[in-house]
Motif scaffolding. Structure first.
Motif, PDB file in Angstrom:
ATOM      1  N   SER A 176      -1.838  21.747  -5.535  1.00 52.51           N
ATOM      2  CA  SER A 176      -2.781  20.807  -6.123  1.00 52.51           C
ATOM      3  C   SER A 176      -2.522  20.634  -7.603  1.00 52.51           C
ATOM      4  N   VAL A 177      -2.927  19.472  -8.099  1.00 54.47           N
ATOM      5  CA  VAL A 177      -2.823  19.163  -9.523  1.00 54.47           C
ATOM      6  C   VAL A 177      -4.146  18.556  -9.974  1.00 54.47           C
ATOM      7  N   ALA A 178      -4.330  18.457 -11.283  1.00 52.56           N
ATOM      8  CA  ALA A 178      -5.517  17.806 -11.826  1.00 52.56           C
ATOM      9  C   ALA A 178      -5.504  16.340 -11.405  1.00 52.56           C
ATOM     10  N   ASP A 179      -6.682  15.774 -11.217  1.00 53.36           N
ATOM     11  CA  ASP A 179      -6.795  14.385 -10.774  1.00 53.36           C
ATOM     12  C   ASP A 179      -5.983  13.429 -11.638  1.00 53.36           C
ATOM     13  N   GLU A 180      -6.010  13.629 -12.952  1.00 55.06           N
ATOM     14  CA  GLU A 180      -5.308  12.707 -13.852  1.00 55.06           C
ATOM     15  C   GLU A 180      -3.784  12.828 -13.756  1.00 55.06           C
ATOM     16  N   ASP A 181      -3.286  13.905 -13.165  1.00 55.87           N
ATOM     17  CA  ASP A 181      -1.838  14.101 -13.000  1.00 55.87           C
ATOM     18  C   ASP A 181      -1.349  13.742 -11.604  1.00 55.87           C
ATOM     19  N   ALA A 190       1.441  10.848 -11.159  1.00 58.86           N
ATOM     20  CA  ALA A 190       2.733  11.269 -11.710  1.00 58.86           C
ATOM     21  C   ALA A 190       3.342  12.371 -10.844  1.00 58.86           C
ATOM     22  N   ALA A 191       2.523  13.283 -10.351  1.00 56.00           N
ATOM     23  CA  ALA A 191       3.009  14.368  -9.504  1.00 56.00           C
ATOM     24  C   ALA A 191       3.566  13.819  -8.192  1.00 56.00           C
ATOM     25  N   GLU A 192       2.856  12.889  -7.595  1.00 56.99           N
ATOM     26  CA  GLU A 192       3.325  12.306  -6.335  1.00 56.99           C
ATOM     27  C   GLU A 192       4.636  11.548  -6.531  1.00 56.99           C
ATOM     28  N   ARG A 193       4.760  10.821  -7.625  1.00 56.17           N
ATOM     29  CA  ARG A 193       6.020  10.108  -7.913  1.00 56.17           C
ATOM     30  C   ARG A 193       7.167  11.096  -8.102  1.00 56.17           C
TER      31      ARG A 193
END
Length: 71
Positions: free
Chosen positions: A50-55, A58-61
């Motif tokens: 998991s990552v922070a919502d705002e990231d 960018a994480a998925e890309r």
């Protein structure tokens, strides 16, 4: 928090963490304790990255690009 990967594969999880770290995105592994029960032999219990919502975008890309390169 948003899940960007669910897997029981420790190599895939480690690779994804490395990709996100290189992109400057902090990630967290959830359900590690549950997935490790009985030596990790329970396939249907997956670890979540998991990552922070705002990231999340960018994480998925970054993960999509990295996994498409590895085939």
């Amino acid at each position: 928090m948003k899940d960007v990967l669910k897997t029981a594969d420790p190599v895939k999880l480690s690779f994804a963490q490395s990709v996100l770290r290189d992109a400057g995105i902090e990630s967290f592994v959830l359900d590690e304790g549950m997935a490790s029960m009985y030596g990790g032999g329970i396939e249907f219990v997956k670890k979540r990255l998991s990552v922070a919502d705002e990231d999340a975008e960018a994480a998925e890309r970054a993960l999509d690009a990295a996994f498409s390169e590895t085939g």
